[in-house]
Scaffold this active site. Structure first.
Site, mmCIF file in Angstrom:
data_model
loop_
_atom_site.group_PDB
_atom_site.id
_atom_site.type_symbol
_atom_site.label_atom_id
_atom_site.label_comp_id
_atom_site.label_asym_id
_atom_site.label_seq_id
_atom_site.Cartn_x
_atom_site.Cartn_y
_atom_site.Cartn_z
ATOM 1 N N CYS A 174 0.849 -1.204 0.000
ATOM 2 C CA CYS A 174 0.000 0.000 0.000
ATOM 3 C C CYS A 174 0.885 1.255 0.000
ATOM 4 C CB CYS A 174 -0.912 0.022 1.219
ATOM 5 S SG CYS A 174 0.001 0.026 2.768
ATOM 6 N N CYS B 34 3.446 1.671 2.701
ATOM 7 C CA CYS B 34 4.688 0.915 2.485
ATOM 8 C C CYS B 34 5.672 1.768 1.695
ATOM 9 C CB CYS B 34 4.405 -0.388 1.730
ATOM 10 S SG CYS B 34 3.272 -1.491 2.583
ATOM 11 N N CYS C 242 46.035 -20.176 -6.167
ATOM 12 C CA CYS C 242 46.391 -20.018 -4.757
ATOM 13 C C CYS C 242 45.372 -19.128 -4.067
ATOM 14 C CB CYS C 242 47.776 -19.411 -4.617
ATOM 15 S SG CYS C 242 47.874 -17.719 -5.243
ATOM 16 N N CYS D 45 44.646 -15.717 -5.432
ATOM 17 C CA CYS D 45 43.728 -15.699 -6.573
ATOM 18 C C CYS D 45 42.288 -15.613 -6.070
ATOM 19 C CB CYS D 45 43.893 -16.959 -7.416
ATOM 20 S SG CYS D 45 45.555 -17.217 -8.048
ATOM 21 N N ASP E 173 14.707 -32.849 20.597
ATOM 22 C CA ASP E 173 13.261 -32.808 20.732
ATOM 23 C C ASP E 173 12.801 -34.240 21.000
ATOM 24 O OD1 ASP E 173 10.518 -32.033 20.377
ATOM 25 O OD2 ASP E 173 10.642 -32.988 18.417
ATOM 26 N N ASP F 74 12.507 -32.130 14.235
ATOM 27 C CA ASP F 74 11.950 -32.532 12.940
ATOM 28 C C ASP F 74 11.776 -31.354 12.003
ATOM 29 O OD1 ASP F 74 9.851 -31.181 14.012
ATOM 30 O OD2 ASP F 74 8.568 -32.930 14.295
ATOM 31 N N ASP G 205 9.888 -27.153 15.687
ATOM 32 C CA ASP G 205 11.183 -26.889 16.328
ATOM 33 C C ASP G 205 11.979 -25.814 15.596
ATOM 34 O OD1 ASP G 205 10.730 -29.026 18.151
ATOM 35 O OD2 ASP G 205 11.317 -30.414 16.584
#
Length: 873
Positions: A17, A20, A85, A88, A523, A734, A738
């Site tokens: 909008c 924003c 190297c 570089c 967990d 999982d 979490d």
């Protein structure tokens, strides 16, 4: 002072909008150096006029993000050729970062890639490639999949071929030059060598094609870099070879020129130095590719052909043309083309290359199959559920590639040091020359001394030649080539080794952080346990005669109690009720439909079946209905103390028995915790269960610390509290509820199936549903970081020892000095030793055994699981 104003157009996402627009404009206008901002909501872009001397693109991005919007970026991977190297790496990264629109660039020397993060529309691939070429390297966009593999292999083979050809030329001529140089020391062998071979001008003529043939690459590469203000190890080599050769030519043609005369002709140094450096390049090209073998193996798994059913007929089509939902037939010995779900047939599938599972996994209708795995015995049909980039194999390859292209913190420091090393080395070489020319030669020179491993006396070398040789030796022996390879080669091998065992590291930083962990937080539900409650105990109160007098033993009575409870719960959707029904069905008990069913929320259910009234629920329900369970309470409390949920069963108003329900521990939870303790780690468990239940589980698996009654949204806070105690914490979960805790921890480990790998969060993905892979991840990380440290030690050891040796520090009191060609050989050996040390990782195997793995498809096991309470998590 003239002010330079530039303009850019930033894409902005998240604006909805006019307010924003105002927020974004306000945020940008507040920055110093911004002269004008115009945000367009319709196009989602911001035109910005700014002073590039005062503000950078990343400052603008941060300002936009701070007010809740984003400047979207994308990534591009370039294949960069010509890097040799760490300096570089620094040059290429700097060249890319200086481009407007590039927000980050990470160069991997081992892979020869540059991963660039940039704002689309502000900079283009062609601009990036041009920037890389301008600092002396070749760049092209990286192809995907097998194309990239083929091109990378071709480029490596070309490099091996070119350096091999150079080595043959330099080696043969260098040997002849050496024979001619040491002609006087050949003794009886002089009879086989023509005397003219010892003439200086002949040796010079022989050396010239070595310097300007195989050695030309050092001059051209260093010149290309110098044109753009870049210095790298090519310049060190070119300076060393050029100085030795140039002075030798001058002193041969003009011995009175004042540069040491005939005693300072070092054609053999120029020839042999070139030969040894090229030997190093050739061996490095041979060994470097082997550190990324894992990803090659993964890419090779992609099947070329799929056998699909179209219009009722079998058709062989390219695997990349398979469409979603198509039926694919797989015969014994064939590879599975894409991910899918079996709906017909039965077989055993080898998934070892994708998951690390050593034994074939049985597949039947309903089981998932992974593209790239190998069908072993039977034939089956499956429907394609994931194709192209969405397949587990494609996602695994991308994750491993991204990890190998990333840079660990320890490597950033090494690259920075090496990147700023070259100029310092040249300054040091000048200092060494001046010291020996004006002071050291007169004070310490011994004409009877010689180079290490050389019978050649320095007697007639003269002050200029002696000083020049030491200066050249410093240039050559200081090359940080091994420093540049030390970390990326080990990280590539480590991430590949992890993928081999089903552990995907999302970046080199994840490996480094994992190696430092002190506490692992698991967990409970879905991680330590299966997350699915099941019946563990059934206790009958007294002999119950439901269908005649046959039911007389206590075992049958228990089954009767379970059957009655299952009949009552048959229409229930509660997880505990489903567990009871499932338990009865698994035991082969016949269930009939209840005549009536009534759910009592929060308490249980009641039903009428086979002419009897069945009541099933908690202790309060039985108390409310005045049913006496006093004689069973001791057994109920024992079960509850063991972390199980107890259901009370009554029939026709009388106590009938107890049913205990609990979540089941995963097969290897106890073994994994034991191994973590052996590694010296503290193990914690986080759960929403009450403390008594949680502690019962902890006792079963050997958990050190219990974090009970923790709501999902508070898990991250618990991790933060552990970190506040100074602990390095990993969270294993999982990846769904979490997620905040996974993000908060130093290392988040997401357990997921191979087919869901792209959706997982965290720094490490464990492909299989086996928490022993947490141990594997830790062991891979530790062994990888051990290799990194060993490599860095050897790389810096060569330089630390070599520089004072080359500068003549030891000559002042022990007359020990090294020749430029031997210095070149030492540097070649340093790179090779680092790479070979990394290759020792190929023999790594995790300590956790895999000989007892389950062999069935998804969700089935052969082993009898332990049980824990069915709590809420």
């Amino acid at each position: 002072m003239t002010k330079t104003i530039s303009e850019i157009t930033l894409p902005i996402s998240g604006m909805t909008c006019a307010s924003c627009v105002s927020h974004v404009e306000g945020a940008l206008n507040e920055l110093p150096g911004i002269s004008n901002v115009l945000v367009n909501l319709a196009t989602n872009k911001a035109n910005v006029a700014y002073d590039p001397q005062r503000i950078k693109l990343n400052d603008m991005r941060r300002a936009v993000e701070n007010v809740g919007y984003t400047v979207p970026t994308t990534e591009l991977t370039l294949d960069v050729r010509g890097m040799t190297c760490a300096s570089c790496v620094d040059h290429v990264e700097s060249a890319l970062r200086e481009l407007d629109g590039v927000t980050a660039s990470v160069v991997n020397l081992g892979l020869g890639t540059a991963k660039v993060t940039f704002v689309p529309g502000l900079v283009f691939a062609s601009t990036m490639k041009r920037a890389v070429r301008e600092v002396g390297y070749e760049a092209e966009e990286r192809s995907e999949g097998t194309d990239a593999l083929d091109r990378e292999r071709q480029a490596r083979e070309d490099d091996i071929k070119i350096q091999g050809r150079n080595l043959i030329v330099a080696g043969i001529i260098g040997l002849v030059v050496m024979i001619g140089t040491f002609y006087e020391m050949l003794g009886p062998l002089k009879a086989f060598v023509p005397v003219w071979l010892s003439y200086k001008w002949v040796i010079g003529l022989l050396t010239t094609p070595v310097v300007f043939g195989p050695g030309r690459q050092f001059f051209t590469n260093s010149w290309r870099g110098l044109k753009h203000g870049v210095t790298d190890m090519n310049l060190l080599y070119a300076t060393g070879i050029g100085a030795a050769y140039g002075i030798a030519v001058i002193n041969t043609l003009f011995p009175k020129a004042g540069f040491g005369g005939e005693g300072a002709t070092f054609f053999e140094s120029a020839a042999l130095l070139t030969g040894f450096i090229i030997l190093g390049r050739w061996l490095e090209a041979l060994t470097r590719g082997r550190t990324s073998e894992a990803i090659r193996k993964l890419m090779k798994l992609q099947p070329k052909v799929a056998r699909v059913m179209r219009n009722g007929r079998e058709e062989e089509i390219p695997a990349d043309e398979v469409e979603l939902g198509e039926v694919i037939l797989v015969r014994p010995g064939e590879s599975i083309a894409v991910d899918g779900q079996v709906f017909e047939g039965y077989s055993a599938v080898d998934e070892s290359m994708l998951t690390g599972e050593s034994l074939p996994v049985e597949k039947k209708a309903g089981d998932l199959v992974i593209g790239g795995s190998l069908n072993k015995t039977g034939a089956f049909k499956f429907k394609a559920t994931r194709i192209g980039k969405e397949t587990a194999l494609a996602q695994i390859v991308k994750l491993v590639e991204d990890a190998q292209a990333s840079k660990a913190p320890i490597q950033k420091l090494a690259d920075w040091v090496a990147g700023h090393f070259i100029l310092g080395v040249h300054l040091l070489a000048v200092v060494v020359f001046l010291f020996w020319f004006f002071f050291g030669y007169q004070a310490f020179f011994d004409p009877n001394s010689s180079f290490i491993l050389s019978p050649y006396k320095l007697g007639e070398i003269g002050v200029f030649g002696f000083s020049l040789l030491l200066s050249v030796t410093v240039l050559v022996i200081s090359c940080p080539c091994a420093v540049g390879l030390a970390t990326p080669s080990a990280m590539m091998a480590g991430t590949g080794k992890g993928a081999e065992f089903g552990v995907l590291f999302k970046g080199a930083e994840a490996i480094e952080n994992t190696s430092k962990l002190q506490t692992i937080v698991f967990d409970k539900t879905g991680t330590l346990t299966k997350g699915e409650p099941s019946v563990t105990d059934v206790i009958a109160d007294y002999e119950w005669n439901l269908e005649g007098s046959r039911l007389s033993s206590s075992e049958v009575k228990a089954e009767t109690v379970l059957r009655l409870a299952a009949i009552a719960e048959k229409n229930s959707e509660h997880p505990l009720g489903e567990a009871i029904v499932r338990g009865a069905v698994d035991r082969g008990l016949k269930l009939v439909e209840a005549e009536t069913f009534n759910s009592i929320p929060g308490h249980g259910v009641e039903a009428k079946a086979v002419g009897s009234e069945i009541l099933l629920g908690n202790r309060k329900l039985m108390h409310d209905r005045s049913i006496d369970f006093d004689h069973l309470m001791t057994q109920a409390e024992v079960l509850e103390a063991d972390g199980k949920t107890v259901m009370f069963v009554a029939l026709n108003g009388r106590a009938a028995g107890l049913i205990a329900v609990a979540d089941t521990l995963k097969e290897y939870s106890v073994e994994a915790i034991e191994h973590l303790h052996k590694l010296g780690l503290e193990v914690a468990m986080i759960t929403g269960d009450n403390r008594r239940t949680a502690e019962a589980i902890a006792r079963k698996v050997g958990i050190d610390r219990v974090l009970a009654e923790v709501l999902p949204q508070d898990k991250a806070e618990e991790v933060r509290k552990l970190q506040a105690q100074g602990k390095k914490v990993a969270m294993v979960g999982d990846g769904v509820n979490d997620a905040p805790a996974l993000a908060q921890a130093e290392v988040g480990m997401a357990i997921g199936s191979g087919t869901d790998v792209a959706k997982e969060t965290g720094d490490i993905i464990l492909i299989k549903d086996d928490i022993r892979d947490v141990v594997t991840a830790l062991e891979v990380a530790k062994v990888t970081m051990r290799k990194v440290k060993q490599n860095l030690f050897w790389a810096f050891f060569y330089n630390t020892l070599g520089i004072p040796l080359g500068a003549g520090l030891f000559y002042t009191f022990a007359s020990v000095i090294i020749s430029p060609e031997l210095a070149g050989l030492m540097m070649a050996v340093s790179s090779i030793s680092v790479t070979l040390n990394t290759l020792l990782l190929k023999g790594f195997k995790p300590s956790v055994g895999r000989e007892h793995k389950p062999r069935q498809g998804s969700g089935n096991t052969q082993l009898q699981p332990s049980t824990v309470a069915a709590g809420n998590d």
